[in-house]
Design a protein around this motif. Structure first.
Motif, PDB file in Angstrom:
ATOM      1  N   ASN A  61       0.732  -1.007  -0.058  1.00 34.89           N
ATOM      2  CA  ASN A  61      -0.122   0.160  -0.030  1.00 34.89           C
ATOM      3  C   ASN A  61       0.886   1.180   0.049  1.00 34.89           C
ATOM      4  OD1 ASN A  61      -2.405  -1.025  -0.083  1.00 34.89           O
ATOM      5  ND2 ASN A  61      -2.997  -1.172   2.176  1.00 34.89           N
ATOM      6  N   HIS A  62       1.953   1.115   0.700  1.00 33.46           N
ATOM      7  CA  HIS A  62       2.768   2.371   0.768  1.00 33.46           C
ATOM      8  C   HIS A  62       4.051   2.581  -0.219  1.00 33.46           C
ATOM      9  CE1 HIS A  62       0.426   3.774   4.041  1.00 33.46           C
ATOM     10  NE2 HIS A  62       0.916   2.642   5.177  1.00 33.46           N
ATOM     11  N   TRP A  67       0.767   7.971  -4.322  1.00 34.14           N
ATOM     12  CA  TRP A  67      -0.184   7.984  -3.531  1.00 34.14           C
ATOM     13  C   TRP A  67       0.017   7.403  -2.449  1.00 34.14           C
ATOM     14  CZ3 TRP A  67      -2.775  12.072  -2.419  1.00 34.14           C
ATOM     15  CH2 TRP A  67      -3.465  12.842  -3.842  1.00 34.14           C
ATOM     16  N   GLN A  70       2.842   8.911  -0.469  1.00 26.00           N
ATOM     17  CA  GLN A  70       2.361  10.247   0.159  1.00 26.00           C
ATOM     18  C   GLN A  70       1.513   9.942   1.178  1.00 26.00           C
ATOM     19  OE1 GLN A  70      -0.857  11.338   0.608  1.00 26.00           O
ATOM     20  NE2 GLN A  70      -0.250  13.464   1.188  1.00 26.00           N
ATOM     21  N   VAL A  71       0.529   8.869   1.294  1.00 23.63           N
ATOM     22  CA  VAL A  71      -0.090   8.449   2.574  1.00 23.63           C
ATOM     23  C   VAL A  71       1.148   7.887   3.597  1.00 23.63           C
ATOM     24  CG1 VAL A  71      -1.637   6.702   3.626  1.00 23.63           C
ATOM     25  CG2 VAL A  71      -2.181   7.828   1.234  1.00 23.63           C
ATOM     26  N   TRP A  72       1.970   7.357   3.270  1.00 24.94           N
ATOM     27  CA  TRP A  72       3.047   7.051   4.353  1.00 24.94           C
ATOM     28  C   TRP A  72       3.587   8.029   4.764  1.00 24.94           C
ATOM     29  CZ3 TRP A  72       4.718   3.439   7.329  1.00 24.94           C
ATOM     30  CH2 TRP A  72       6.097   3.371   7.747  1.00 24.94           C
ATOM     31  N   ASP A  74       2.466  11.043   4.889  1.00 24.08           N
ATOM     32  CA  ASP A  74       1.372  11.823   5.969  1.00 24.08           C
ATOM     33  C   ASP A  74       1.484  11.109   7.328  1.00 24.08           C
ATOM     34  OD1 ASP A  74      -0.886  13.621   6.168  1.00 24.08           O
ATOM     35  OD2 ASP A  74      -2.165  11.878   6.159  1.00 24.08           O
ATOM     36  N   LEU A  75       1.424   9.749   7.476  1.00 23.08           N
ATOM     37  CA  LEU A  75       1.371   9.223   8.758  1.00 23.08           C
ATOM     38  C   LEU A  75       2.731   9.346   9.283  1.00 23.08           C
ATOM     39  CD1 LEU A  75       0.212   6.679  10.522  1.00 23.08           C
ATOM     40  CD2 LEU A  75       1.406   5.047   9.274  1.00 23.08           C
TER      41      LEU A  75
END
Length: 134
Positions: A61-62, A67, A70-72, A74-75
């Protein structure tokens, strides 16, 4: 709508009113039991996810596209900012900062919520002790 879309929507349905409340409330009360309950609930959801799907989808997923990265990021940024605000308070009440930072670094929100619960509980206990002594 898939179950995953419904779960994502459910998260937004819960989070948006809480975010609005936080923005509008004049006085917020800290609740150790709520933080501990959220930690336990999210921990249980994570355990079910790990049991059902394993850890490799998390990595995928990361790392599969921008994207995901980016989520990684962000976390990582969110956890770091949260620790920036929490660590000084935690240090004041004698919490083991290296222990909690490693735990938060390993589990993100699960341990972060547990750390906040412990912080709130200790601060409340110290305030009660000070009131009893005074």
């Amino acid at each position: 709508m898939t179950i995953f879309q419904m779960l994502a929507l459910a998260g937004a349905v819960v989070a948006v009113p809480v975010i609005i409340y936080l923005a509008m409330a004049q006085k917020l009360s800290e609740n150790a039991i709520l933080a501990a309950s959220l930690s336990a609930g999210f921990g249980a959801f994570t355990a079910v996810t790990l049991w059902s799907e394993g850890v490799m989808p998390l990595v995928a997923n990361h790392t599969v596209n921008l994207w995901g990265v980016q989520v990684w990021y962000d976390l990582l940024i969110s956890v770091t900012v949260a620790l920036f605000f929490i660590v000084p308070r935690a240090r004041k009440v004698g919490m083991s900062i290296p222990f909690w930072v490693i735990l938060v670094g390993s589990t993100a929100s699960i341990a972060l919520l547990a750390m906040i619960a412990r912080l709130f509980w200790l601060e409340n206990a110290l305030a009660e002790d000070a009131a009893d002594a005074g």
